[in-house]
Scaffold this motif. Structure first.
Motif, PDB file in Angstrom:
ATOM      1  N   ALA A 202     -11.442 -19.954  10.836  1.00 35.11           N
ATOM      2  CA  ALA A 202     -12.197 -18.903  11.528  1.00 35.11           C
ATOM      3  C   ALA A 202     -11.402 -17.613  11.675  1.00 35.11           C
ATOM      4  N   MET A 203     -10.086 -17.697  11.558  1.00 34.83           N
ATOM      5  CA  MET A 203      -9.251 -16.499  11.680  1.00 34.83           C
ATOM      6  C   MET A 203      -9.036 -15.907  10.294  1.00 34.83           C
ATOM      7  N   LEU A 231     -15.416 -12.663  20.466  1.00 31.88           N
ATOM      8  CA  LEU A 231     -16.469 -13.647  20.730  1.00 31.88           C
ATOM      9  C   LEU A 231     -17.058 -14.190  19.434  1.00 31.88           C
ATOM     10  N   HIS A 232     -17.141 -13.347  18.406  1.00 33.61           N
ATOM     11  CA  HIS A 232     -17.639 -13.798  17.110  1.00 33.61           C
ATOM     12  C   HIS A 232     -16.699 -14.846  16.514  1.00 33.61           C
ATOM     13  N   VAL A 233     -15.384 -14.601  16.588  1.00 34.21           N
ATOM     14  CA  VAL A 233     -14.409 -15.569  16.081  1.00 34.21           C
ATOM     15  C   VAL A 233     -14.514 -16.878  16.862  1.00 34.21           C
ATOM     16  N   ALA A 234     -14.603 -16.775  18.186  1.00 32.53           N
ATOM     17  CA  ALA A 234     -14.691 -17.968  19.022  1.00 32.53           C
ATOM     18  C   ALA A 234     -15.951 -18.776  18.708  1.00 32.53           C
ATOM     19  N   GLU A 235     -17.067 -18.094  18.561  1.00 34.25           N
ATOM     20  CA  GLU A 235     -18.322 -18.790  18.263  1.00 34.25           C
ATOM     21  C   GLU A 235     -18.267 -19.439  16.883  1.00 34.25           C
ATOM     22  N   SER A 236     -17.605 -18.790  15.934  1.00 28.76           N
ATOM     23  CA  SER A 236     -17.440 -19.391  14.606  1.00 28.76           C
ATOM     24  C   SER A 236     -16.653 -20.692  14.701  1.00 28.76           C
ATOM     25  N   MET A 237     -15.591 -20.681  15.495  1.00 27.56           N
ATOM     26  CA  MET A 237     -14.802 -21.903  15.688  1.00 27.56           C
ATOM     27  C   MET A 237     -15.647 -22.999  16.317  1.00 27.56           C
ATOM     28  N   ARG A 238     -16.362 -22.645  17.374  1.00 25.96           N
ATOM     29  CA  ARG A 238     -17.178 -23.652  18.074  1.00 25.96           C
ATOM     30  C   ARG A 238     -18.208 -24.270  17.136  1.00 25.96           C
ATOM     31  N   ARG A 239     -18.874 -23.402  16.378  1.00 31.88           N
ATOM     32  CA  ARG A 239     -19.920 -23.886  15.474  1.00 31.88           C
ATOM     33  C   ARG A 239     -19.341 -24.737  14.343  1.00 31.88           C
ATOM     34  N   SER A 249     -19.242 -41.055  20.687  1.00 26.57           N
ATOM     35  CA  SER A 249     -20.279 -41.764  21.440  1.00 26.57           C
ATOM     36  C   SER A 249     -20.091 -41.656  22.943  1.00 26.57           C
ATOM     37  N   ARG A 250     -18.891 -41.245  23.398  1.00 28.66           N
ATOM     38  CA  ARG A 250     -18.643 -41.119  24.831  1.00 28.66           C
ATOM     39  C   ARG A 250     -18.863 -39.696  25.354  1.00 28.66           C
ATOM     40  N   SER A 251     -19.201 -38.776  24.488  1.00 24.36           N
ATOM     41  CA  SER A 251     -19.464 -37.414  24.949  1.00 24.36           C
ATOM     42  C   SER A 251     -20.756 -37.391  25.764  1.00 24.36           C
ATOM     43  N   LYS A 252     -20.750 -36.597  26.816  1.00 22.11           N
ATOM     44  CA  LYS A 252     -21.920 -36.498  27.670  1.00 22.11           C
ATOM     45  C   LYS A 252     -22.872 -35.383  27.246  1.00 22.11           C
ATOM     46  N   ILE A 253     -22.506 -34.638  26.186  1.00 23.96           N
ATOM     47  CA  ILE A 253     -23.344 -33.502  25.803  1.00 23.96           C
ATOM     48  C   ILE A 253     -23.781 -33.518  24.345  1.00 23.96           C
ATOM     49  N   SER A 254     -23.163 -34.395  23.521  1.00 23.90           N
ATOM     50  CA  SER A 254     -23.471 -34.380  22.098  1.00 23.90           C
ATOM     51  C   SER A 254     -23.017 -35.694  21.478  1.00 23.90           C
ATOM     52  N   PRO A 255     -23.681 -36.131  20.401  1.00 20.63           N
ATOM     53  CA  PRO A 255     -23.188 -37.328  19.699  1.00 20.63           C
ATOM     54  C   PRO A 255     -21.943 -37.046  18.859  1.00 20.63           C
ATOM     55  N   PHE A 256     -21.532 -35.770  18.803  1.00 20.48           N
ATOM     56  CA  PHE A 256     -20.389 -35.377  17.978  1.00 20.48           C
ATOM     57  C   PHE A 256     -19.335 -34.655  18.823  1.00 20.48           C
ATOM     58  N   VAL A 257     -18.162 -34.504  18.260  1.00 19.31           N
ATOM     59  CA  VAL A 257     -17.087 -33.761  18.916  1.00 19.31           C
ATOM     60  C   VAL A 257     -17.476 -32.288  19.025  1.00 19.31           C
ATOM     61  N   THR A 258     -17.263 -31.719  20.198  1.00 17.60           N
ATOM     62  CA  THR A 258     -17.547 -30.296  20.440  1.00 17.60           C
ATOM     63  C   THR A 258     -16.343 -29.668  21.147  1.00 17.60           C
ATOM     64  N   VAL A 259     -16.355 -28.346  21.217  1.00 20.50           N
ATOM     65  CA  VAL A 259     -15.280 -27.635  21.909  1.00 20.50           C
ATOM     66  C   VAL A 259     -15.872 -26.578  22.821  1.00 20.50           C
ATOM     67  N   SER A 260     -15.094 -26.213  23.839  1.00 21.22           N
ATOM     68  CA  SER A 260     -15.416 -25.092  24.724  1.00 21.22           C
ATOM     69  C   SER A 260     -14.308 -24.056  24.579  1.00 21.22           C
ATOM     70  N   ILE A 261     -14.691 -22.770  24.629  1.00 14.23           N
ATOM     71  CA  ILE A 261     -13.716 -21.708  24.355  1.00 14.23           C
ATOM     72  C   ILE A 261     -13.852 -20.588  25.376  1.00 14.23           C
ATOM     73  N   GLY A 262     -12.726 -20.233  26.000  1.00  9.42           N
ATOM     74  CA  GLY A 262     -12.658 -19.081  26.884  1.00  9.42           C
ATOM     75  C   GLY A 262     -11.971 -17.924  26.182  1.00  9.42           C
ATOM     76  N   VAL A 263     -12.493 -16.720  26.367  1.00 13.53           N
ATOM     77  CA  VAL A 263     -12.005 -15.531  25.668  1.00 13.53           C
ATOM     78  C   VAL A 263     -11.630 -14.450  26.676  1.00 13.53           C
ATOM     79  N   ALA A 264     -10.453 -13.865  26.491  1.00 14.72           N
ATOM     80  CA  ALA A 264     -10.026 -12.716  27.298  1.00 14.72           C
ATOM     81  C   ALA A 264      -9.687 -11.572  26.361  1.00 14.72           C
TER      82      ALA A 264
END
Length: 322
Positions: A202-203, A231-239, A249-264
């Motif tokens: 993404a970079m 934010l565009h770079v961060a969203e690209s990484m997340r997607r 299978s233990r995720s509470k929000i998706s059947p797959f691995v996901t990430v959360s990203i904070g941007v400053a």
């Protein structure tokens, strides 16, 4: 050290530059400056691999230039060899005290010069390799926290010269402890490497840096990157991580691995601590987790307002009259 090593020759006599350049040009990329001031500007713009420095020059002499190079965080490790006609032992001692690594006396002996330059360039290459290993996360190949602690302050200072943008990202793999619990640590390591690959992908610019902050947390330093671009770079990484479709299978929000990203994101100014980018991105990451995960959130850092001397004086007058 990519490509041919760069040698910066600093001498006010063009004949000396031409002679030294002719000795070295077959093996190195040779650059030159005819004053200490010019050499300092060149070195800061594109750090060389070694400096060949005359001592006696008008204006800033070689001793002063060497001291300034050694005081610069980016240039401090660049080896400096003095090339001089001074022969007194006290001159040599003064040169070493200024930070020089070697001495070559004039008139220059080509074979001696080639040998000294080759040895010191090779030693620098080995030191650089060891430094890279010390600042690289062995599992992912990204930089580690030690590199972050070195790089973020230097980038903030560099960008403050022009008041330019700096953006900083903090990324966390959602519910990674649960992932390790059900799939095991070898699969967890595979997951970390896969996420690191997407961060790299993404970079797009050579001066963007991805790092493993620790555990399942990652960070990115994006120089000269404004808020929308960050934010565009961060969203690209997340997607891109989501599109890997790594089962969780233990995720509470998706059947797959996901990430959360904070941007400053903020414009760098002198005196503004780089810690502000870290704490702000961390707060944005917490907000992502608090409001559902698998998302990005950003904040623009506003520099503190500086009250003018006129307003301070006016306030004191009003206070005294009241």
């Amino acid at each position: 050290m990519m490509g041919r090593p760069v040698i910066l020759i600093v001498d006010d006599e063009i004949s000396n530059i031409e002679m030294i350049g002719a000795v070295l040009e077959d093996s190195y990329e040779v650059r030159f400056a005819r004053s200490g001031e010019e050499a300092l500007l060149q070195a800061r713009a594109t750090p060389p691999d070694l400096v060949l420095l005359d001592i006696v020059m008008p204006g800033m002499d070689g001793y002063e230039l060497c001291r300034r190079l050694k005081q610069d965080e980016v240039l401090a490790d660049v080896p400096v060899i003095f090339t001089t006609g001074l022969f007194k032992p006290e001159d040599e001692v003064r040169g070493f005290e200024a930070g020089a690594i070697d001495y070559v006396t004039k008139p220059i002996q080509p074979l001696v010069l080639q040998s000294r330059v080759r040895n010191h360039v090779e030693l620098k290459r080995m030191r650089d390799q060891l430094a890279d290993l010390a600042m690289t996360d062995a599992l992912t190949g990204l930089g580690n926290r030690r590199l972050l602690e070195k790089l973020l302050p230097s980038e903030a200072r560099r960008l403050a010269r022009d008041g330019d943008w700096l953006s900083y990202l903090m990324l966390d793999i959602d519910f990674f402890k649960q992932f390790n619990d059900i799939y095991g640590h070898p699969k967890g390591d595979d997951c970390l490497r896969a996420v690191a690959d997407q961060i790299r992908a993404a970079m797009r610019r050579s001066n963007d840096v991805g790092l493993r902050y620790g555990g399942e947390e990652f960070a990115c330093i994006l120089p000269k990157t404004d808020p929308p671009s960050a934010l565009h770079v961060a969203e690209s990484m997340r997607r891109q991580v989501e599109e890997l479709a790594i089962p969780h299978s233990r995720s509470k929000i998706s059947p797959f691995v996901t990430v959360s990203i904070g941007v400053a994101s903020g414009r760098c100014i002198h005196g503004l601590s780089e810690e502000l980018w870290i704490t702000t991105a961390d707060a944005m990451l917490y907000e992502c987790k608090r409001t559902g995960r698998n998302q990005t959130a950003g904040h623009i850092i506003e520099p503190p307002r500086v009250e003018s001397a006129f307003l301070r004086a006016e306030r004191r007058v009003r206070g005294a009259s009241g």
